[in-house]
Design a protein around this motif. Sequence first.
Motif, short mmCIF file in Angstrom:
data_model
loop_
_atom_site.label_atom_id
_atom_site.label_comp_id
_atom_site.label_asym_id
_atom_site.label_seq_id
_atom_site.Cartn_x
_atom_site.Cartn_y
_atom_site.Cartn_z
N LYS A 100 0.81 -1.21 0.00
CA LYS A 100 0.00 0.00 0.00
C LYS A 100 0.85 1.26 0.00
N ILE A 101 1.93 1.26 0.76
CA ILE A 101 2.78 2.45 0.84
C ILE A 101 3.39 2.80 -0.51
N GLU A 112 -7.34 -0.58 -2.57
CA GLU A 112 -8.51 -0.93 -1.76
C GLU A 112 -8.90 -2.40 -1.89
N LYS A 113 -8.82 -2.98 -3.09
CA LYS A 113 -9.28 -4.35 -3.31
C LYS A 113 -8.16 -5.17 -3.96
N HIS A 117 -8.27 -7.15 -7.53
CA HIS A 117 -7.41 -6.61 -8.58
C HIS A 117 -6.57 -7.71 -9.20
N MET A 118 -5.95 -8.56 -8.37
CA MET A 118 -5.06 -9.58 -8.91
C MET A 118 -5.85 -10.62 -9.71
N ARG A 119 -7.03 -10.98 -9.24
CA ARG A 119 -7.83 -11.95 -9.98
C ARG A 119 -8.20 -11.39 -11.37
N GLU A 120 -8.60 -10.12 -11.40
CA GLU A 120 -8.96 -9.50 -12.68
C GLU A 120 -7.72 -9.31 -13.55
N TYR A 121 -6.60 -9.01 -12.93
CA TYR A 121 -5.36 -8.83 -13.67
C TYR A 121 -4.97 -10.13 -14.38
N LEU A 122 -5.04 -11.24 -13.65
CA LEU A 122 -4.69 -12.53 -14.24
C LEU A 122 -5.66 -12.93 -15.34
N SER A 123 -6.92 -12.53 -15.20
CA SER A 123 -7.91 -12.89 -16.23
C SER A 123 -7.58 -12.25 -17.57
N ASP A 130 -0.68 -16.22 -23.71
CA ASP A 130 -0.88 -17.40 -24.56
C ASP A 130 -1.36 -17.07 -25.96
N GLY A 131 -1.43 -15.76 -26.28
CA GLY A 131 -1.80 -15.34 -27.63
C GLY A 131 -3.28 -15.19 -27.88
N THR A 132 -4.08 -15.14 -26.81
CA THR A 132 -5.53 -15.04 -26.94
C THR A 132 -6.01 -13.63 -26.60
N PRO A 133 -6.77 -12.98 -27.49
CA PRO A 133 -7.34 -11.66 -27.16
C PRO A 133 -8.26 -11.76 -25.94
N VAL A 134 -8.42 -10.65 -25.23
CA VAL A 134 -9.24 -10.66 -24.02
C VAL A 134 -10.30 -9.57 -24.08
N HIS A 135 -11.38 -9.83 -23.35
CA HIS A 135 -12.45 -8.85 -23.14
C HIS A 135 -12.83 -8.94 -21.67
N VAL A 136 -12.26 -8.05 -20.90
CA VAL A 136 -12.44 -8.06 -19.45
C VAL A 136 -13.01 -6.71 -19.03
N ASP A 137 -14.11 -6.75 -18.30
CA ASP A 137 -14.68 -5.56 -17.68
C ASP A 137 -14.80 -5.83 -16.19
N GLY A 138 -13.79 -5.44 -15.44
CA GLY A 138 -13.78 -5.67 -14.00
C GLY A 138 -14.01 -4.40 -13.23
N SER A 139 -14.05 -4.54 -11.93
CA SER A 139 -14.23 -3.35 -11.09
C SER A 139 -12.91 -2.62 -10.84
N THR A 140 -11.77 -3.29 -11.12
CA THR A 140 -10.47 -2.64 -10.92
C THR A 140 -9.73 -2.38 -12.22
N LEU A 141 -10.11 -3.06 -13.31
CA LEU A 141 -9.47 -2.82 -14.60
C LEU A 141 -10.34 -3.35 -15.72
N SER A 142 -10.09 -2.84 -16.92
CA SER A 142 -10.75 -3.33 -18.14
C SER A 142 -9.69 -3.60 -19.20
N ALA A 143 -10.00 -4.53 -20.08
CA ALA A 143 -9.07 -4.85 -21.16
C ALA A 143 -9.84 -5.43 -22.33
N HIS A 144 -9.73 -4.78 -23.48
CA HIS A 144 -10.34 -5.26 -24.73
C HIS A 144 -9.25 -5.16 -25.79
N ILE A 145 -8.45 -6.21 -25.89
CA ILE A 145 -7.23 -6.08 -26.68
C ILE A 145 -6.65 -7.46 -27.01
N GLY A 146 -5.94 -7.51 -28.13
CA GLY A 146 -5.12 -8.66 -28.46
C GLY A 146 -3.73 -8.18 -28.81
#
Length: 305
Positions: A100-101, A112-113, A117-123, A130-146
């Motif tokens: 935190k510091i 805060e979470k 955060h780590m679970r969403e980060y790993l998703s 592994d070369g697979t595009p992702v579509h993640v909409d989480g409460s700590t991050l989003s990612a729509h990219i390959g």
Amino acid sequence: MRIGISAAETGGDQALVKLADHLRRAADDGFASFWMSNIFGLEALTSLAVVGSQVPGIELGTAVIPTYPRHPAVLAQQALTAALAIGPDRLALGIGLSHKIVIEDMYGYSFEKPARHMREYLSALLPLLDGTPVHVDGSTLSAHIGLSVPSAGRVPVLLAAMAPRMLKLAGEQTGGTVLWMTGAATVRDYVVPAISAAAKEAGRPSPRIVCCLPVCVTRDPDAARESAAEAFAIYGQLPSYRAMLDREGAAGPGDVAIVGDEEVVAAQIQALADAGVTDFAAAEFARGEDRERTRSLLKAVIAGS
């Protein structure tokens, strides 16, 4: 148990040259792996890409890169590029939450979470590696990219995991954990059972347990422990490491440092193997004559394993 070395932070205008020399000697001495932190000095992946391209063979690992300052797609892109530079099956990507510091006070991100955060980060991170595009909409991050980085083989992820939820996540989704300031009893009674159970339940292979600890072969163990206590004092104050020290019954970092003569240090390293550590990364902190004694002992352990 494989024996590796933990790279000390280097500074000055010859920092990369010194790092390359350190890596080259580690490879020549037979170490299985070379682990580099990512704190406030050299950036780990860039540095390992540069020096690793000069020194073949030895595994290179980050121990560890904080996740918050880098979007998972950026980290995946960096890791895949570094893997191209050093060659296939050589890079182990160790990541962690940091503290935190650091994340709030220095970088200005919310801490805060952290588990969410780590679970969403790993998703996002794991499929991208592994070369697979992702579509993640989480409460700590989003990612729509390959990504279009060419593959140089699989880049395994290891998670710096100490809290129960993080150990469970590491076992369920990653190749294992990277530990620091965690003694043999805590590894045996807490870390290994928790992460192994999670991996087994998820149908994953037995996880790697990478354990980094300070090491010094010396005739004056009391002075060496005092030196370790002073050099690594901050880790006795950070909550995640403090929890591991408390589990071990250790007052501070000096109490979990591997210190003593050749026989005592070799026995302490063997105790880590008996506890379930798969990879020991020695953080040498000795000076003068003790520095060479420490390296000689580590080489003897490698030769006898």
